[in-house]
Write an enzyme that holds these catalytic residues in place. Structure first.
Site, PDB file in Angstrom:
ATOM      1  N   ASP A 284       0.863  -1.173   0.000  1.00 26.71           N
ATOM      2  CA  ASP A 284       0.000   0.000   0.000  1.00 26.71           C
ATOM      3  C   ASP A 284       0.909   1.235   0.000  1.00 26.71           C
ATOM      4  O   ASP A 284       2.142   1.131   0.114  1.00 26.71           O
ATOM      5  CB  ASP A 284      -0.930  -0.026   1.218  1.00 26.71           C
ATOM      6  CG  ASP A 284      -2.225   0.747   0.974  1.00 26.71           C
ATOM      7  OD1 ASP A 284      -2.257   1.603   0.063  1.00 26.71           O
ATOM      8  OD2 ASP A 284      -3.204   0.493   1.689  1.00 26.71           O
ATOM      9  N   ALA A 285       0.310   2.405  -0.133  1.00 28.99           N
ATOM     10  CA  ALA A 285       1.085   3.645  -0.249  1.00 28.99           C
ATOM     11  C   ALA A 285       2.062   3.794   0.915  1.00 28.99           C
ATOM     12  O   ALA A 285       1.657   3.777   2.074  1.00 28.99           O
ATOM     13  CB  ALA A 285       0.143   4.838  -0.317  1.00 28.99           C
TER      14      ALA A 285
END
Length: 549
Positions: A284-285
């Site tokens: 994820d980011a």
């Protein structure tokens, strides 16, 4: 190097595609390989930013595409011309405000769950995928496999397919299959499962609190089903699964709360070994606090790769991040074998979506697609309750309408957007006043009070709630409830749980998405031109018995 796993599911590469992967991999320098690990965020058309991305030569970009299709295609062609391998160009194809600017405004996942028609989900997904490929996008960080179990979750809400596992399963896997059939790889998310913790991993490392028995019945079922159906990639999130870690090490201590994105146990042991996933794992980011709260970036970034992530998602300073990887390779925290494996899987994903072949054309935002979006939207608005028998609205009875609203809140904009619905009501013969702090509310001035909320699932918001003080503008007015004197309705174009803060409001509607397409659909239902949906994909009463009356 071994490429045999790319001939197996989910890549299923043929001889031509495998040859392309081998050729491209052999041509990459060590520096190229490290840069290939990055997928960078790209917004707007700032020439300096684009030049920096072009010079960095990443493996991919996540693009917030603008409405100028020709300009987007030209940008992608320019970036690809500088890259040693064609880029994975990704987006969050979630519908509603996350629809492509040039495309049709499609329903978001919660609206699709409310419609609960798999054929509709398939057709919406087909249009979204074909429009994405037409502009140049080939990878989507969807569908969301999260379960909206904790109603206060501001991060799952409208991004997921509701709270019922069977509903999530059939719609999410349908969307994934259709995306991939039309050349857009899916990254199912958020591994190992969100929705039982009501916090936001943009702000904190969240916890999946389920026992492994319960996890298997919920997220295990969803991920195993999606993997069996051919999921090409999984997004490993900043979410911990203490039950799995403690099953292996009862004395794990704080390690039980390590985010999946940097957990070899969750990525390699659980996802790859036990669930049999052979595809690509993307983090994820990485600027999210769910990762940043755990440790220094110089430590966590190499850990992402060493723990099994094949792609590093986003970077605020990618040249510095490159130095962190080089340092970890030098001191042994990261191995070249792991880097090579990650790059090979990324090449496999690129070949699986056809980036080794000439790109096709395609159209976006056609009249046909927009007409379908309009028709489908009319099936989503859900009448939760109408105890005063207010509906349908009639200009002869409800002529003077007072609209009370905080506007449409969108995380990437500094200020709320106005609703189109007041003007749409005016066009149908109503007199509409938009409330401000000086408005005096009384039955001799208004025939209807209409509350409009525009809070879809929001990033970094923490909580979504009915903020009476902000809405009304004063301490005293925040405590006033007008529905005993004036017919009143609340419509939530997003977060479906506003009844928690107004359980006694007599008429309540959930519309799930803030787009003008959805606002037009709500107007049609308000006037009785189309029937209301009565199926809720979540419990809109938030477990409150009094909210039903």
């Amino acid at each position: 190097m071994n490429f045999d796993h790319l001939a197996k599911a989910p890549f299923n590469l043929d001889a031509e595609a495998l040859a392309w992967v081998r050729e491209r991999f052999a041509a990459l320098t060590s520096d190229d390989k490290l840069r290939q690990l990055f997928t960078l965020l790209s917004r707007g058309m700032d020439a300096d930013e684009i030049a920096r991305i072009r010079a960095f030569r990443p493996g991919g970009i996540t693009r917030h595409a603008g409405a100028d299709v020709a300009a987007e295609r030209a940008l992608f062609a320019d970036l690809n011309a500088a890259a040693p391998v064609p880029l994975l160009i990704s987006a969050d194809l979630e519908g509603s405000r996350m629809s492509l600017a040039a495309g049709a405004e499609m329903p978001n996942p919660l609206a699709l769950a409310a419609i609960d028609d798999v054929e509709v989900t398939a057709e919406v997904s087909r249009i979204m995928a074909e429009e994405a490929r037409a502009i140049g996008i080939n990878w989507s960080f969807t569908p969301v496999l999260d379960i909206n179990a904790a109603f206060r979750s501001a991060i799952v809400a409208t991004r997921g397919f509701g709270s019922d596992v069977a509903t999530v399963e059939k719609h999410a896997i349908t969307q994934m299959r259709v995306f991939q059939q039309h050349g857009v790889a899916s990254a199912i998310k958020h591994w190992p499962g969100e929705g039982f913790d009501d916090r936001d991993q943009h702000l904190v490392t969240t916890i999946n609190p389920l026992s492994m028995e319960d996890w298997e019945a919920n997220f295990g079922r969803l991920y195993r089903g999606a993997i069996a159906a051919g999921a090409l990639s999984v997004m490993s999130a900043h979410i911990a699964l203490p039950a799995f870690v403690r099953a292996l090490d009862p004395d794990a201590g704080v390690e039980a709360f390590r985010p999946a994105s940097i957990s070899r146990l969750l990525n390699e042991e659980l996802l790859r070994n036990r669930l049999g996933f052979n595809g690509l794992i993307v983090s994820d980011a990485t600027p999210m606090a769910g990762l940043g709260a755990w440790g220094k970036r110089s430590d966590t970034l190499p850990e992402l790769v060493s723990a099994g992530c094949d792609v590093i998602l986003f970077s605020d300073d990618y040249e510095q991040d490159l130095v962190y990887l080089e340092a970890a390779l030098a001191d042994g925290r990261l191995s070249w074998q792991r880097v090579d494996d990650a790059v090979i899987r990324q090449l496999g994903l690129k070949a699986a979506v056809g980036l080794h072949k000439p790109a096709g054309g395609g159209s976006i935002g056609t009249a046909e697609n927009r007409a379908y979006a309009d028709a489908v939207a009319k099936r989503a608005p859900t009448l939760v309750k109408d105890t005063q028998n207010l509906l349908p609205l009639d200009p002869t009875k409800h002529k003077r309408i007072l609209v009370i609203s905080g506007g449409i809140v969108f995380p990437f904009l500094p200020h709320p957007l106005p609703f189109a619905l007041p003007d749409l009501l005016r066009q149908r013969g109503f007199e509409v006043t938009v409330h401000d702090a000086a408005t005096e509310v009384s039955p001799d001035k208004f025939d209807l009070v209409l509350y409009l909320f525009g809070d879809e699932t929001l990033l970094t918001r923490g909580r979504i709630f009915l903020d009476w003080l902000r809405l009304t503008g004063s301490f005293g007015k925040a405590m006033q409830r007008h529905w005993h004197d004036i017919p009143t309705a609340m419509i939530s174009f997003g977060y479906p749980y506003m009844l928690y803060d107004a359980p006694r409001v007599p008429t309540y509607i959930n519309a799930y998405a803030t787009t003008e397409t959805m606002q037009r659909a709500v107007l049609a239902a308000l006037l009785g031109d189309v029937p209301w949906n009565t199926k809720s994909p979540v419990d809109p009463f938030c477990g409150l018995e009094d909210a039903k009356y």
